[in-house]
Design an enzyme around this catalytic site. Structure first.
Site, PDB file in Angstrom:
ATOM      1  N   TRP A 130       0.868  -1.099   0.059  1.00  0.00           N
ATOM      2  CA  TRP A 130       0.065   0.014  -0.041  1.00  0.00           C
ATOM      3  C   TRP A 130       0.981   1.298  -0.068  1.00  0.00           C
ATOM      4  O   TRP A 130       1.853   1.538   0.846  1.00  0.00           O
ATOM      5  CB  TRP A 130      -0.830   0.085   1.089  1.00  0.00           C
ATOM      6  N   ASP A 211      -0.523  -5.779   9.162  1.00  0.00           N
ATOM      7  CA  ASP A 211      -1.401  -4.646   9.184  1.00  0.00           C
ATOM      8  C   ASP A 211      -2.801  -5.574   8.493  1.00  0.00           C
ATOM      9  O   ASP A 211      -2.801  -6.102   7.477  1.00  0.00           O
ATOM     10  CB  ASP A 211      -0.959  -3.849   7.917  1.00  0.00           C
ATOM     11  N   LYS A 246     -13.267  -0.079   6.897  1.00  0.00           N
ATOM     12  CA  LYS A 246     -13.692  -0.711   5.734  1.00  0.00           C
ATOM     13  C   LYS A 246     -14.793  -1.784   6.249  1.00  0.00           C
ATOM     14  O   LYS A 246     -15.910  -1.765   5.852  1.00  0.00           O
ATOM     15  CB  LYS A 246     -12.858  -1.637   4.971  1.00  0.00           C
TER      16      LYS A 246
HETATM   17  C1  LMR Z   1      -6.880   2.810  -0.142  1.00  0.00           C
HETATM   18  O1  LMR Z   1      -5.684   1.837  -0.277  1.00  0.00           O
HETATM   19  O2  LMR Z   1      -7.496   2.864  -1.282  1.00  0.00           O
HETATM   20  C2  LMR Z   1      -7.355   2.983   0.998  1.00  0.00           C
HETATM   21  O3  LMR Z   1      -6.766   2.572   2.112  1.00  0.00           O
HETATM   22  C3  LMR Z   1      -7.761   4.563   1.289  1.00  0.00           C
HETATM   23  C4  LMR Z   1      -6.577   5.237   1.437  1.00  0.00           C
HETATM   24  O4  LMR Z   1      -6.074   6.013   2.480  1.00  0.00           O
HETATM   25  O5  LMR Z   1      -5.345   5.196   0.643  1.00  0.00           O
END
Ligand code: LMR
Length: 396
Positions: A130, A211, A246
């Site tokens: 991420w 996570d 979520k």
């Molecule tokens: C995402 O990955 O789109 C979500 O977790 C929102 C974010 O803050 O990036």
């Protein structure tokens, strides 16, 4: 003072939402930021959450501060959800935890805790991971390395390469793992692979940092906790960052949990004081509303059952959308096999197309998703799936 600061590029995920809002094409499709959407494209308040809000409006009689660690009922309920009702580490009083402002807040508290330790930890993150993991953890001053995870060409996890790299780790290394529903790829470890990671962690002595932001969106609330519970019950120390954004739909209420499984009860007390002191130095005290709602839901059998049913419905719907997209891509003559989307889990999938193709489909068809080719599956619906499939096929 500030004029010397550089102009920054928009955030790779949040920037997409802004661009989508500005697009005047009425047929535009938003598969960007990870927010659950229903068939009408709305993100409604979950029914169990709405009922809990009614209860909380009656129950809340003051806006004075809550405690530095947050609502204890919320913390206990979340720990049971993550670690199980019969968790040995909970019974042994080995888990320190604070309510955090969202999963991001949890990640940052935990990174700051690691930065306080004399042994400067190196944090290994999956390639890819991420986008916000890097600033959240790196800004605490921790060194970041990547381990191979996803092979775009094969559209699956490269587990052998991942394990080969993690064999080079040792004590002082921290390995960030996605508890379930890997963001951005949707490619999850199997239970057998989690078993192998446990053995490697025992051999090498690295510290897992899990996570978990999508519990219940993969295979189910219990099933998705397999890796967390396995590592927590069998290793001396494990770090967990959890989010209710979520699976409770509490995005704007910033509701998360930072938890650390410690070696013993004595260390738990030390770590509890340390994480509260980290939090005090950043934002002092957590917001109340979202965690108070989760506390109400998890403590009430009827509301909890309703919430579980809602999570199951969201998961099943996202699975149906995957199948629908794969079918439509095939029907529209895609020269690429997208059936791997059906085996991926949670809110996201990698389409495994190039950034140029992603930008082309955005420019020509107003379909918005991250350059990495990550799509938010929940943004698909019966009304847009055909247009989406046609747009994608046109850039293949
Ligand atoms: C995402 O990955 O789109 C979500 O977790 C929102 C974010 O803050 O990036």
């Amino acid at each position: 003072m500030f004029e010397v600061l550089p102009q920054l590029a928009p955030d790779p995920i949040l920037g997409l939402s802004a661009a989508f809002r500005e697009d005047t094409n009425s047929a535009k499709i938003d598969l960007g930021v990870g927010v659950y959407k229903d068939e009408q494209g709305n993100t409604p308040i979950m029914s169990s959450v709405a009922k809990a809000q009614t209860i909380l409006l009656e129950r809340e009689t003051s806006k004075t501060y809550i405690t530095p660690q947050g609502h204890q009922g919320y913390i206990d309920g979340m720990l049971q959800l993550l670690l199980g009702n019969q968790s040995g580490v909970l019974l042994a009083d080995r888990v320190a935890a604070v309510q955090a402002p969202g999963g991001c807040g949890a990640l940052r508290i935990l990174a700051e805790l690691l930065a306080r330790c004399p042994e400067k930890a190196k944090v290994w993150v999956s390639d890819p991971t991420w986008a916000n993991h890097i600033p959240l953890i790196g800004s605490a001053g921790l060194e970041i390395e990547t381990y191979p995870y996803f092979d775009k060409a094969a559209a699956g996890i490269n587990f052998d390469a991942m394990m080969e790299t993690l064999k080079q780790t040792g004590k002082g290394d921290v390995v960030l793992l996605h508890g379930c529903c890997h963001n951005p790829t949707g490619a999850d470890l199997t239970n057998a692979q989690w078993d192998q990671i446990l053995v490697l962690a025992q051999e090498r002595g690295f510290l897992p940092f899990i996570d978990v932001a999508y519990l219940g969106f993969g295979d189910g609330l219990e099933e998705d906790a397999y890796g967390i519970r396995l590592l927590a019950e069998n290793l001396p120390e494990v770090i967990i960052a959890a989010s209710c954004s979520k699976n409770f739909g509490l995005y704007r209420e910033r509701t998360g949990l930072a938890a650390i499984v410690t070696a013993d009860s004595k260390t738990r007390k030390i770590v509890q004081g340390q994480i509260q002191s980290v939090a005090r130095g950043i934002y002092s005290m957590p917001p109340s509303w979202g965690a108070a709602l989760v506390d109400i839901i998890l403590a009430d059998n009827a509301l909890k059952t309703e919430w579980v049913t809602e999570v199951n419905a969201m998961r099943n719907r996202m699975q149906t959308l995957r199948t629908m997209l794969v079918e439509r891509l095939e029907k529209n003559g895609a020269n690429k096999d997208f059936s791997f989307l059906n085996t991926q889990k949670g809110m996201f999938s990698f389409l495994c197309i190039s950034p140029e193709q992603v930008r082309e489909v955005r420019a020509k068809h107003s379909v918005y998703f991250v350059d990495s080719s990550r799509v938010n599956v929940a943004g698909i619906n019966k009304n847009n799936v055909d247009a989406l499939a046609k747009a994608l096929v046109s850039v293949l």
